[in-house]
Design an enzyme around this catalytic site. Structure first.
Site, PDB file in Angstrom:
ATOM      1  CE1 TYR A 195     -15.036  -8.217  34.368  1.00  0.00           C
ATOM      2  CE2 TYR A 195     -13.958  -8.947  36.387  1.00  0.00           C
ATOM      3  CZ  TYR A 195     -14.129  -9.035  35.016  1.00  0.00           C
ATOM      4  OH  TYR A 195     -13.391  -9.925  34.299  1.00  0.00           O
ATOM      5  CD  GLU A 249      -4.701 -30.132  47.767  1.00  0.00           C
ATOM      6  OE1 GLU A 249      -4.386 -29.980  46.575  1.00  0.00           O
ATOM      7  OE2 GLU A 249      -4.390 -31.149  48.432  1.00  0.00           O
TER       8      GLU A 249
END
Length: 432
Positions: free
Chosen positions: A335, A411
């Site tokens: 990458y 969350e």
């Protein structure tokens, strides 16, 4: 995209100044509590059913069914399992892309959440546990939520939004292509022609809802190298009877440390050359024919990257030659550097402030990990940020890191990430 087009875009961004209009500085669009709960439910379902790179079949099906329920024409099977959809705003304007990655890791989950993964799959010929240990389940759920919110705002939306659900960010299986590079190779950006691309990565090193950004290089390039050192076998009691590849390999390991410390302009950006594998020999008193070396290169400047490649090859070959051995160097380019377009980053900073709160938006340190979002950002201006997911009562410095079997995500960050996607899309269209 041609170099000419890239230059035109860069010039346009730099000269526009991108002053922030009063409408962009207004209150952010927020998602409803019901949509937030839906995003959480999607995330838990995806977390409980993780899939490895290029094998995200169920994940793609969940995404596709949701997008179709919103009225999208969905493109599936992109780069094997990727899903892409285009939202056309009711008003004319630019096209941008929002990206989320889909794949999980060969990790056995050790958390005690009710929705923990017990999934198994085959990886390199072995049965392994599978876990969303890097948070890609959160990325997918947030972008699904953003697609729903932006669809509901379509009449107010200027321009178009491309939703990219990308497989294989963690790397395609051996012998396969995948990820962002393959999506682009198949013509993703040629088809949709976005002006800019945005991405989010959840990050255990930050508190919940905090955003880390950085202009210019953010994450390192990641490249693997292999060096095979060939000598001539002989008895260990008579080293002069052959050519010792172990001694040559040791000298190569030492000499390559001078590449970064003495040959690369480190005022431009940091770099690392590290060896991870040294293999050679079968018996204590036999000097072998061959030694195998393998390692990684991390770097934050694309020109330095090319120089390191060249210097590594020269150093290994000449060092081996000085000992009468041979060195064969192979560099597997991975990458590139993940680079945030400075003008785009500055222009969208007010959006990040109003979504997360200015006190929760900070400049991120350089990260020596790598991301294939970098391929998109080499084609068009890109902005990639980190979203903290470690609760406020915990120290992010000691929280289980991404890729850990104990990786845990608060969350409550899902609301921030979903709203960031939504407001990036809305506010980009308002740039002068």
């Amino acid at each position: 995209m041609s170099m000419l087009n890239k230059a035109v875009i860069a010039t346009t961004l730099a000269t526009s100044c991108w002053a922030i209009s009063p409408t962009q500085a207004a209150e952010p669009v927020q998602i409803s509590s019901s949509l937030e709960q839906q995003v959480i439910e999607w995330r838990r379902d995806l977390h409980q059913h993780p899939e490895l790179s290029n094998r995200e079949f169920r994940t793609a099906k969940v995404i596709t069914e949701h997008l179709q329920s919103l009225g999208f024409e969905v493109q599936t099977g992109v780069a094997h399992t990727g899903v892409v959809a285009l939202l056309k705003g009711a008003k004319p304007g630019p096209t941008i892309a929002l990206r989320a990655d889909m794949d999980a890791l060969p990790v056995v989950e050790q958390t005690d959440v009710a929705f923990k993964s017990t999934a198994v799959a085959e990886y390199r010929g072995k049965e392994v546990g599978v876990m969303h240990a890097c948070g890609h389940d959160l990325h997918v759920a947030m972008l699904m939520g953003a697609a729903q919110q932006l669809t509901e705002l379509r009449e107010q939306l200027a321009g178009n939004v491309v939703f990219i659900f990308q497989p294989a960010e963690e790397g395609a299986p051996a012998g396969e292509e995948g990820g962002a590079e393959l999506m682009l190779k198949e013509g993703l950006f040629k088809q949709y022609q976005p002006e800019a691309v945005f991405g989010i990565h959840v990050w255990s090193a930050g508190h919940t809802g905090h955003i880390g950004y950085r202009e210019g290089p953010l994450m390192a390039s990641s490249d693997r190298f292999e060096i095979t050192v060939k000598g001539q076998q002989t008895h260990g009691s008579r080293p002069w009877g052959g050519v010792d590849p172990i001694v040559a390999a040791g000298q190569i390991i030492n000499n390559t440390q001078a590449i970064v410390s003495r040959q690369v302009d480190i005022t431009k950006a940091p770099a690392v050359v590290s060896f991870g594998i040294v293999e050679g020999g079968v018996r204590n008193n036999i000097i072998p024919d061959e030694v195998y070396l393998e390692g990684t290169i991390r770097n934050f400047d694309m020109d330095n990257r090319a120089q390191i490649f060249a210097n590594l090859k020269t150093t290994a070959e000449h060092t081996a030659q000085a000992s009468g051995a041979e060195a064969h160097v192979h560099i597997d380019e991975g990458y590139p550097v993940t680079i945030n377009n400075p003008e785009l980053t500055r222009a969208m900073l007010p959006t990040m402030h109003k979504v997360a709160g200015a006190d929760k938006v900070n400049v991120n340190a350089l990260v020596t990990g790598a991301e294939d979002f970098s391929f998109y950002a080499l084609e068009v201006p890109g902005l990639f940020v980190f979203l903290g997911i470690t609760p406020e009562d915990q120290d992010p410095a000691t929280a289980p890191s991404n890729h850990s079997p104990f990786f845990y995500a608060d969350e409550r960050a899902l609301k921030t990430g979903t709203e960031l996607y939504v407001n990036w899309a809305i506010d980009y269209a308002k740039l002068p």
